[in-house]
Design a protein around this motif. Sequence first.
Motif, PDB file in Angstrom:
ATOM      1  N   UNK A 166       4.240  15.096  -1.315  1.00  0.00           N
ATOM      2  CA  UNK A 166       5.476  15.594  -0.720  1.00  0.00           C
ATOM      3  C   UNK A 166       6.264  14.479  -0.043  1.00  0.00           C
ATOM      4  N   UNK A 167       5.600  13.380   0.240  1.00  0.00           N
ATOM      5  CA  UNK A 167       6.247  12.213   0.850  1.00  0.00           C
ATOM      6  C   UNK A 167       5.371  10.992   0.575  1.00  0.00           C
ATOM      7  N   UNK A 168       5.988   9.825   0.659  1.00  0.00           N
ATOM      8  CA  UNK A 168       5.269   8.578   0.385  1.00  0.00           C
ATOM      9  C   UNK A 168       5.562   7.582   1.503  1.00  0.00           C
ATOM     10  N   UNK A 169       4.496   7.018   2.066  1.00  0.00           N
ATOM     11  CA  UNK A 169       4.635   5.925   3.012  1.00  0.00           C
ATOM     12  C   UNK A 169       4.273   4.624   2.320  1.00  0.00           C
ATOM     13  N   UNK A 226       0.855  -1.190   0.000  1.00  0.00           N
ATOM     14  CA  UNK A 226       0.000   0.000   0.000  1.00  0.00           C
ATOM     15  C   UNK A 226       0.884   1.231   0.000  1.00  0.00           C
ATOM     16  N   UNK A 227       0.781   2.031  -1.052  1.00  0.00           N
ATOM     17  CA  UNK A 227       1.551   3.275  -1.167  1.00  0.00           C
ATOM     18  C   UNK A 227       0.615   4.445  -0.873  1.00  0.00           C
ATOM     19  N   UNK A 228       1.006   5.285   0.072  1.00  0.00           N
ATOM     20  CA  UNK A 228       0.163   6.395   0.503  1.00  0.00           C
ATOM     21  C   UNK A 228       0.935   7.700   0.312  1.00  0.00           C
ATOM     22  N   UNK A 229       0.378   8.604  -0.485  1.00  0.00           N
ATOM     23  CA  UNK A 229       0.989   9.908  -0.696  1.00  0.00           C
ATOM     24  C   UNK A 229       0.486  10.919   0.321  1.00  0.00           C
ATOM     25  N   UNK A 230       1.376  11.762   0.808  1.00  0.00           N
ATOM     26  CA  UNK A 230       1.031  12.768   1.818  1.00  0.00           C
ATOM     27  C   UNK A 230       1.338  14.173   1.312  1.00  0.00           C
ATOM     28  N   UNK A 231       0.608  15.152   1.864  1.00  0.00           N
ATOM     29  CA  UNK A 231       0.805  16.547   1.461  1.00  0.00           C
ATOM     30  C   UNK A 231       1.998  17.199   2.141  1.00  0.00           C
ATOM     31  N   UNK A 232       2.536  16.570   3.184  1.00  0.00           N
ATOM     32  CA  UNK A 232       3.684  17.118   3.905  1.00  0.00           C
ATOM     33  C   UNK A 232       4.654  15.989   4.233  1.00  0.00           C
ATOM     34  N   UNK A 233       5.862  16.349   4.646  1.00  0.00           N
ATOM     35  CA  UNK A 233       6.846  15.340   5.020  1.00  0.00           C
ATOM     36  C   UNK A 233       6.353  14.533   6.216  1.00  0.00           C
ATOM     37  N   UNK A 234       6.804  13.290   6.305  1.00  0.00           N
ATOM     38  CA  UNK A 234       6.385  12.380   7.363  1.00  0.00           C
ATOM     39  C   UNK A 234       7.390  12.443   8.506  1.00  0.00           C
ATOM     40  N   UNK A 235       6.888  12.541   9.733  1.00  0.00           N
ATOM     41  CA  UNK A 235       7.742  12.500  10.914  1.00  0.00           C
ATOM     42  C   UNK A 235       7.849  11.057  11.396  1.00  0.00           C
ATOM     43  N   UNK A 236       8.994  10.397  11.204  1.00  0.00           N
ATOM     44  CA  UNK A 236       9.115   8.980  11.596  1.00  0.00           C
ATOM     45  C   UNK A 236       8.874   8.745  13.077  1.00  0.00           C
ATOM     46  N   UNK A 237       9.256   9.710  13.921  1.00  0.00           N
ATOM     47  CA  UNK A 237       9.074   9.523  15.367  1.00  0.00           C
ATOM     48  C   UNK A 237       7.601   9.388  15.735  1.00  0.00           C
ATOM     49  N   UNK A 238       6.744  10.134  15.057  1.00  0.00           N
ATOM     50  CA  UNK A 238       5.300  10.043  15.331  1.00  0.00           C
ATOM     51  C   UNK A 238       4.775   8.660  14.939  1.00  0.00           C
TER      52      UNK A 238
END
Length: 477
Positions: free
Chosen positions: A128-131, A29-41
């Motif tokens: 802006x980022x992909x999980x 599952x590829x999920x696009x986000x509008x902002x950078x992802x914070x790995x700590x969260x």
Amino acid sequence: MTKEEVEEEPLSPMARLFQSPGIENCIITMIGFKAKINPDIILDDLKHNVSKHPRFCSKLSDDGERWMKTKVNVEDHVFVPDIDLQEINKDGDGFVDDYVSRLTLSPLDKSKPLWDIHILNVKTSDAEAVGVMRCHHSLADGMSLMSLLVACTRKTSNLESFPTIPAIKRREQMMSHRFGNKGWYSRSINAVYYAVRLIWNTIVDLLLLWATSLFFKDTETPISEGIGSGNNARRFYHRTVSLDDIKLIKNAMKMTINDVLLGVTQDALSRYLNQRYGDKNGEGVTTTSNLNNLPGKIRIRAGVAVNLRQDIGIQPLEDMLAKDSKCRWGNYDSLVFVPFSISLETDPLVPLLKAKSIMDRKKHSLVAPMHYSIIEFIINTFGTKVFNRTCSNTTTILSNIVGPVEEVSLHGNCITYIALTGYGHSQALMIHFISYANKMIITIAVDPAVIPDPHNICDEMEKSLKAMKDTLSGKSD
């Protein structure tokens, strides 16, 4: 067995199938986000919540027959690669494509729970980022994973509110829907006719299923020839189209969204194959010739995924995990094999009518639940080694999953797209659809040695969808 590990429960028959030798089916599952992802969260959230879900905190027993509950070290499941942003930003889409493709050559570690998450803080053309979340298919099917994802999100319009979960029930039986207002005699005659058709269609479909598992193969075409195995590297490509356009066609043609998607796919593959057959140079460069290059009598079939749950669509996660739930978590879907009509049509609506005709017949058959029951019987009786070859004898697999009906956010980070697909199957082509808000995301999974240009298939899908919409708009003027 250590204190952290507790034997839990045996694998279901379908989970045993996906764990059988030579089958390494995984869902990505590829999920696009509008902002950078914070790995700590992400890590903090997993530490607090992963233990609530039995499959994501369980590993396989040594004999591969049971789930063993275990303590999860989430740091072992979350990966944040070092990225040279200055170099990568020149081609973020290419970097993500290459990264996810490499994952298909890296098997999941069976000494721990069978999932991982990859955080790619790379700007692409639509995010802006992909999980990237990868899990073994034995954990769940696509609908289960979508319900899990929705449970982790909140409305973008109100970050304190859970997403809307529409109540989608199965359609009423055709018999009551069609015959409810007729007289007793007419209802009786129609009921007999309905039952006879149902039995006949089911018998025919079961015979075709049996034949396919033994010898009945699709025609070798440019989208299947030279296919090696499901262990080959896969590449993924996604495209976003308007869900409103699809609904417009659905309403105008009095059909379902699945009918529209099947008609669009059928038409797009016809045109794509025509280009490939028209490549006279043999250099893998497709042409745009309007000439009909298709050979006669091409047999192509798609395995269309069918959700067998009583309640379809996204379900509340707690309901799915409840004991004896009717919308249970896991793998509770089946395949029906649908023939494609491969031809060039001058009327864009003809592929839709053909798709509706075949799907109406498939809906009037019990082959989907019976296929599932047959698989369970074979696995329980003979094990997974004697399992059939139905997928390897067909050309592609299609699935359509209902996603969130509105924009959602994960920890306040708005999601721009959700693209779900898989790898490990024998086919060189898989096509998945996911609706999200007012979008439909098309994801193509291919063996690049067989299909080097998956973007061309998406191009043809967009053209087909536009031609169908324009034709219907012109008729309504």
